[in-house]
Design a protein around this motif. Structure first.
Motif, PDB file in Angstrom:
ATOM      1  N   CYS A 138       0.821  -1.203   0.000  1.00 23.23           N
ATOM      2  CA  CYS A 138       0.000   0.000   0.000  1.00 23.23           C
ATOM      3  C   CYS A 138       0.861   1.262   0.000  1.00 23.23           C
ATOM      4  O   CYS A 138       0.613   2.205  -0.740  1.00 23.23           O
ATOM      5  N   ILE A 139       1.880   1.234   0.868  1.00 21.58           N
ATOM      6  CA  ILE A 139       2.752   2.401   0.993  1.00 21.58           C
ATOM      7  C   ILE A 139       3.464   2.656  -0.332  1.00 21.58           C
ATOM      8  O   ILE A 139       3.463   3.766  -0.857  1.00 21.58           O
ATOM      9  N   VAL A 140       4.046   1.614  -0.892  1.00 23.26           N
ATOM     10  CA  VAL A 140       4.853   1.791  -2.103  1.00 23.26           C
ATOM     11  C   VAL A 140       3.972   2.033  -3.326  1.00 23.26           C
ATOM     12  O   VAL A 140       4.224   2.943  -4.124  1.00 23.26           O
ATOM     13  N   GLU A 141       2.911   1.234  -3.475  1.00 24.06           N
ATOM     14  CA  GLU A 141       2.136   1.329  -4.718  1.00 24.06           C
ATOM     15  C   GLU A 141       1.086   2.433  -4.662  1.00 24.06           C
ATOM     16  O   GLU A 141       0.919   3.172  -5.626  1.00 24.06           O
ATOM     17  N   ASP A 142       0.390   2.569  -3.548  1.00 26.55           N
ATOM     18  CA  ASP A 142      -0.684   3.573  -3.495  1.00 26.55           C
ATOM     19  C   ASP A 142      -0.176   4.951  -3.088  1.00 26.55           C
ATOM     20  O   ASP A 142      -0.456   5.937  -3.745  1.00 26.55           O
ATOM     21  N   HIS A 143       0.589   4.993  -1.994  1.00 27.60           N
ATOM     22  CA  HIS A 143       1.037   6.306  -1.528  1.00 27.60           C
ATOM     23  C   HIS A 143       2.175   6.859  -2.370  1.00 27.60           C
ATOM     24  O   HIS A 143       2.175   8.020  -2.749  1.00 27.60           O
ATOM     25  N   ALA A 144       3.174   5.994  -2.671  1.00 23.17           N
ATOM     26  CA  ALA A 144       4.330   6.503  -3.393  1.00 23.17           C
ATOM     27  C   ALA A 144       4.150   6.374  -4.902  1.00 23.17           C
ATOM     28  O   ALA A 144       4.900   6.967  -5.676  1.00 23.17           O
ATOM     29  N   GLY A 145       3.168   5.584  -5.339  1.00 18.42           N
ATOM     30  CA  GLY A 145       2.905   5.442  -6.765  1.00 18.42           C
ATOM     31  C   GLY A 145       4.004   4.716  -7.528  1.00 18.42           C
ATOM     32  O   GLY A 145       4.221   4.958  -8.718  1.00 18.42           O
ATOM     33  N   GLN A 146       4.751   3.843  -6.862  1.00 11.11           N
ATOM     34  CA  GLN A 146       5.815   3.103  -7.550  1.00 11.11           C
ATOM     35  C   GLN A 146       5.423   1.616  -7.597  1.00 11.11           C
ATOM     36  O   GLN A 146       4.661   1.140  -6.764  1.00 11.11           O
ATOM     37  N   SER A 147       5.984   0.917  -8.573  1.00 14.72           N
ATOM     38  CA  SER A 147       5.710  -0.512  -8.614  1.00 14.72           C
ATOM     39  C   SER A 147       6.757  -1.225  -7.756  1.00 14.72           C
ATOM     40  O   SER A 147       7.946  -0.904  -7.821  1.00 14.72           O
ATOM     41  N   LEU A 148       6.302  -2.186  -6.979  1.00 13.97           N
ATOM     42  CA  LEU A 148       7.237  -2.879  -6.062  1.00 13.97           C
ATOM     43  C   LEU A 148       8.379  -3.561  -6.813  1.00 13.97           C
ATOM     44  O   LEU A 148       9.498  -3.649  -6.316  1.00 13.97           O
ATOM     45  N   HIS A 149       8.078  -4.023  -8.052  1.00 11.69           N
ATOM     46  CA  HIS A 149       9.113  -4.690  -8.859  1.00 11.69           C
ATOM     47  C   HIS A 149      10.293  -3.774  -9.125  1.00 11.69           C
ATOM     48  O   HIS A 149      11.421  -4.220  -9.257  1.00 11.69           O
ATOM     49  N   THR A 206       9.831  10.168  -1.084  1.00 11.39           N
ATOM     50  CA  THR A 206       9.857  10.182   0.380  1.00 11.39           C
ATOM     51  C   THR A 206       8.437  10.388   0.882  1.00 11.39           C
ATOM     52  O   THR A 206       7.672  11.148   0.294  1.00 11.39           O
ATOM     53  N   LEU A 207       8.116   9.651   1.932  1.00  8.14           N
ATOM     54  CA  LEU A 207       6.801   9.803   2.553  1.00  8.14           C
ATOM     55  C   LEU A 207       7.009  10.170   4.008  1.00  8.14           C
ATOM     56  O   LEU A 207       7.860   9.567   4.676  1.00  8.14           O
ATOM     57  N   PRO A 208       6.266  11.153   4.505  1.00  4.36           N
ATOM     58  CA  PRO A 208       6.401  11.465   5.938  1.00  4.36           C
ATOM     59  C   PRO A 208       5.913  10.265   6.753  1.00  4.36           C
ATOM     60  O   PRO A 208       4.962   9.585   6.341  1.00  4.36           O
ATOM     61  N   LEU A 209       6.542  10.003   7.887  1.00  5.55           N
ATOM     62  CA  LEU A 209       6.193   8.810   8.654  1.00  5.55           C
ATOM     63  C   LEU A 209       4.775   8.836   9.202  1.00  5.55           C
ATOM     64  O   LEU A 209       4.210   7.797   9.506  1.00  5.55           O
ATOM     65  N   LYS A 210       4.218  10.058   9.280  1.00  6.67           N
ATOM     66  CA  LYS A 210       2.846  10.079   9.809  1.00  6.67           C
ATOM     67  C   LYS A 210       1.871   9.413   8.832  1.00  6.67           C
ATOM     68  O   LYS A 210       0.821   8.918   9.225  1.00  6.67           O
ATOM     69  N   VAL A 211       2.271   9.330   7.549  1.00 10.42           N
ATOM     70  CA  VAL A 211       1.446   8.617   6.565  1.00 10.42           C
ATOM     71  C   VAL A 211       1.530   7.101   6.806  1.00 10.42           C
ATOM     72  O   VAL A 211       0.556   6.379   6.671  1.00 10.42           O
ATOM     73  N   THR A 212       2.703   6.649   7.176  1.00 14.33           N
ATOM     74  CA  THR A 212       2.898   5.188   7.272  1.00 14.33           C
ATOM     75  C   THR A 212       2.490   4.612   8.623  1.00 14.33           C
ATOM     76  O   THR A 212       2.325   3.411   8.742  1.00 14.33           O
ATOM     77  N   HIS A 213       2.344   5.473   9.633  1.00 10.96           N
ATOM     78  CA  HIS A 213       2.066   4.956  10.984  1.00 10.96           C
ATOM     79  C   HIS A 213       0.883   4.007  11.044  1.00 10.96           C
ATOM     80  O   HIS A 213       0.923   2.983  11.686  1.00 10.96           O
ATOM     81  N   LYS A 214      -0.195   4.362  10.336  1.00  5.72           N
ATOM     82  CA  LYS A 214      -1.404   3.546  10.465  1.00  5.72           C
ATOM     83  C   LYS A 214      -1.221   2.155   9.855  1.00  5.72           C
ATOM     84  O   LYS A 214      -2.031   1.260  10.087  1.00  5.72           O
TER      85      LYS A 214
END
Lengths: 291, 454
Positions: free
Chosen positions: A149-160, A183-191
């Motif tokens: 979710c973090i990589v593909e949805d929030h950061a918009g990158q493909s995990l591959h 870069t994503l602020p950690l407050k986005v990833t906390h949940k």
């Protein structure tokens, strides 16, 4: 022996980096865990090591038993989701035939290793066969779906396409093969953190023989705590044989101050969670893992 | 005029059992009944409705000495019922596991029987726990042999006691080349020790066999030359491993087997009228106590062609290797002769084992309810498990364990022995009584419960 309420007991603390160029190429920071395991294997201190290798999906770790330098090198780098290392601990002493097992893992896994040694329920003949436990610093971990979710949805990158992931300087960093850096602020990833991590009262793997992590040292270097007699023995021999360059921790920036600050942050926050769980709900409480 | 003496419980073997003996004026047994008084396990009833993968694991919990035999017999009974052929490497791992179990069991039995025997050339009975030589080094050797057996079992089977690696369809994992080498090294070391131990034990046993008397509680008891002789037959399915109904030529014939009740085999109610308070340990049962072997025995009595048979090392050697001695000492000697066999079997299997080979059958059939059986030559004899599996669930399960076969046979073998050495006769069967107990016969008032149902 230094005893710190947040950093645990340790004999030595240094900032270090592997001298092995091949290891450093793909290492997360200073290549400490990889180099230590390679050194221990080559010196016969361990027969094999339980490390986090490649799983079925991109960036999904799967524990495996490495019995050569090549195998250990396959496990370089941090994967920010769960690798059930302890699931192989007994098997290593069984069908793999190891008498001296090396194991790497995060704080809770070091706790599990020590618990298995202290109360070897369903772990017959395992306690005496753990020869080296290298713990990693850990703030929290993510389930695989969360990381996706973090990589593909929030950061918009493909995990591959991801080359490296990192948590540092208050941000979640994602580097891709083609050079994208998100870069994503950690407050986005906390949940997305797994809830079990919120009752963990250990940041720097207090129960490892040696524990290591990037925090406190400059980029490309790692902070190393040597905690036990076994750890001290392996560490001093490895340093003496030129496997590592070291600097006194007092001489580097940001130094132990930052490690203590983050450890305090994690432990105090989680202690509050443990307390909060006692009165959670109506007339009942959530389980206290330390009771 | 015969009198009745009772030794309860018998000691230095696994489980709880007792001896109710009718003896003549000279103290010679006219009729002996050896029966299990271990509480029932109920494994066969627990099994019904469970999956075929669960049941062998539950069955192995019936005991802690030959759980490997029960686990393997259980699994192979399921495989026989569903018709599943397993890969060669899985079979090799099972044989290694099985041989390792027999190795450590023989060594354990050595410890249990040694106090009955004398150090050759002396009048000193052996105390395996003494610090004095030569017994100290023998004990150390026994411990090491057990350690070797259990370590090999642990690598091949996942656990030294209740193995986790075997499963219906083969094994969960093959071993690594390093693990194979480790087992090989252990077996090589074990071979030297086992040979020394075998020679020592045979010397001790022959020495005892040639003696006229033995000392029990300060009394000189004569040792008859025919100690433990009986005229029942022997039964064995293989010198090392076993057989199953899947085999091309099965070596056990289900049509010859019939299970009868203890009612038909043991004596009825008797009153104890002979007592010896000096008998070790703690004396025999008090005069005036009532005993009722028919009611108290909590095993079935399996028969082949209508007769109980002997199973175990002597039976294996007599069936497959022309071993022609009889009685208690022959059983002991035969058991020691199996020491090197175990290790040679392990070494042979390790040579043939391909560590990258497949160890799990694919697909594994789920069964149509047909009957399958598997016989495993456990350390103390033929362990036959029978099962019916349908759609992966167990419909019916039965365990015919070695000591169940031996209990009535040994009872016959007691005749003619002085009662004070009856326990020696029992111990020669290496009894493992807890697994032999598999049905409830009496209720609280000592009445037979639902005789027709059991």
């Amino acid at each position: 022996m230094v005893s710190d309420p947040y950093l645990g007991k340790y004999t030595t603390c240094v900032s270090a980096r592997s001298t092995d160029k091949e290891i450093l190429q793909k290492a997360q920071d200073g290549g400490i865990a990889t180099t230590l395991m390679v050194y221990a294997l080559e010196q016969g201190i361990i027969d094999g090591a339980i490390v986090a290798g490649k799983g079925d999906r991109p960036w999904q770790p799967r524990p495996f038993i490495a019995m050569s330098r090549e195998d250990i090198l396959k496990a370089r780098g941090t994967k920010y989701n769960i690798s059930p290392q302890i699931s192989l601990l007994k098997e290593a002493t069984r069908s793999f035939g190891l008498d001296k097992v090396g194991i790497t893992g995060v704080c809770c896994q070091m706790q599990a290793v020590r618990k298995a040694q202290l109360y070897p329920v369903n772990m017959r003949d395992v306690p005496g066969k753990i020869a080296l436990a290298v713990g990693l610093f850990c703030m929290e971990n993510f389930p695989y779906k969360s990381m996706q979710c973090i990589v593909e949805d929030h950061a918009g990158q493909s995990l591959h396409s991801v080359k490296k992931m990192e948590i540092g300087k208050g941000k979640y960093w994602i580097y891709t093969e083609r050079g994208n850096v998100v870069t994503l602020p950690l407050k986005v990833t906390h949940k997305y953190e797994q809830p079990g991590c919120h009752v963990c009262l250990d940041y720097v793997s207090n129960l490892g023989d040696i524990s290591t992590g990037s925090v406190g040292s400059p980029d490309g270097w790692s902070t190393v705590f040597v905690r036990t007699k076994v750890g001290n023995d392996v560490w001093s021999k490895a340093v003496a044989s030129g496997m590592f360059e070291t600097k006194p921790i007092e001489g580097v920036k940001p130094g132990l101050e930052l490690v203590t600050k983050l450890a305090k942050e994690k432990i105090d926050k989680n202690r509050a969670t443990v307390e909060g769980r006692k009165t959670f709900g109506v007339n009942k409480a959530l389980r206290d893992p330390y009771a | 005029m015969s009198k009745v003496v009772e030794i309860s419980p018998t000691t230095r073997h696994e489980g709880h059992s007792k001896l109710t003996l009718k003896v003549n004026d000279q103290g010679i047994i006219e009729r002996g009944d050896w029966l299990s008084i271990t509480p029932v396990r109920g494994v066969e009833k627990l099994a019904i409705g469970k999956t075929m993968d669960q049941v062998p694991k539950i069955a192995s919990r019936v005991c802690g000495i030959c759980p490997i035999a029960h686990c393997l017999a259980g699994i192979e009974a399921m495989e026989a019922s569903v018709g599943c052929e397993i890969p060669t490497d899985a079979k090799l791992l099972r044989v290694i596991l099985h041989a390792a179990n027999r190795l450590h069991s023989i060594a354990l039995h050595n410890i249990l029987i040694l106090p009955d025997f004398y150090i050759p050339g002396t009048e000193t009975k052996i105390n395996p726990f003494t610090k004095e030589q030569p017994v100290r080094s023998v004990a150390a050797r026994i411990i090491r042999i057990r350690e070797i057996g259990q370590s090999i079992g642990m690598i091949a089977g996942g656990e030294a006691v209740h193995p986790s690696n075997p499963r219906v369809g083969g094994m969960y994992r093959n071993v690594s080349p390093r693990a194979r080498q480790k087992m090989y090294d252990l077996a090589r070391e074990g071979l030297v020790l086992a040979r020394e131990q075998m020679e020592f034990m045979i010397a001790v046993i022959r020495n005892m066999q040639n003696r006229e008397f033995t000392d029990v509680a300060g009394k000189k008891i004569p040792i008859p030359k025919t100690l433990g002789y009986h005229s029942q037959g022997v039964m064995a399915t293989s010198p090392m491993y076993g057989s199953s109904s899947l085999d091309e030529k099965p070596t056990w014939d289900i049509a010859r087997w019939k299970e009868t009740r203890p009612w038909d085999w043991y004596m009825g109610e008797v009153t104890i009228d002979l007592e010896d308070p000096s008998y070790p340990v703690g004396g025999t049962t008090k005069v005036g106590t009532k005993a009722n072997p028919q009611m108290e025995a909590c095993t079935g009595v399996p028969t082949m062609d209508g007769q109980p048979v002997e199973v175990g090392p002597r039976a294996r050697l007599a069936t497959f290797k022309h071993f022609d001695e009889k009685g208690t000492f022959a059983q002991h000697v035969a058991r020691q002769l199996e020491y090197p066999d175990c290790l040679y079997s392990i070494l042979k299997c390790l040579d043939a084992l391909d560590t990258s080979g497949k160890v799990l059958a694919d697909p594994i059939p789920q069964g149509d309810g047909s009957l399958g059986w598997a016989a495993n030559e456990a350390p103390r004899g033929t362990d036959v498990h029978l099962a019916r599996v349908k759609d992966g669930r167990v419909l019916w399960y039965e365990m015919l364990v070695p000591t169940t076969w031996n209990l009535p046979t040994c009872s016959r073998g007691l005749t003619g022995a002085p009662w004070q050495i009856a326990e020696m006769v029992v111990r020669a069967y290496d009894p493992c009584v807890s697994c032999a107990t598999h049905m409830i016969v009496v209720d609280q008032e000592n009445r037979l419960v639902a005789q027709k149902l059991i």
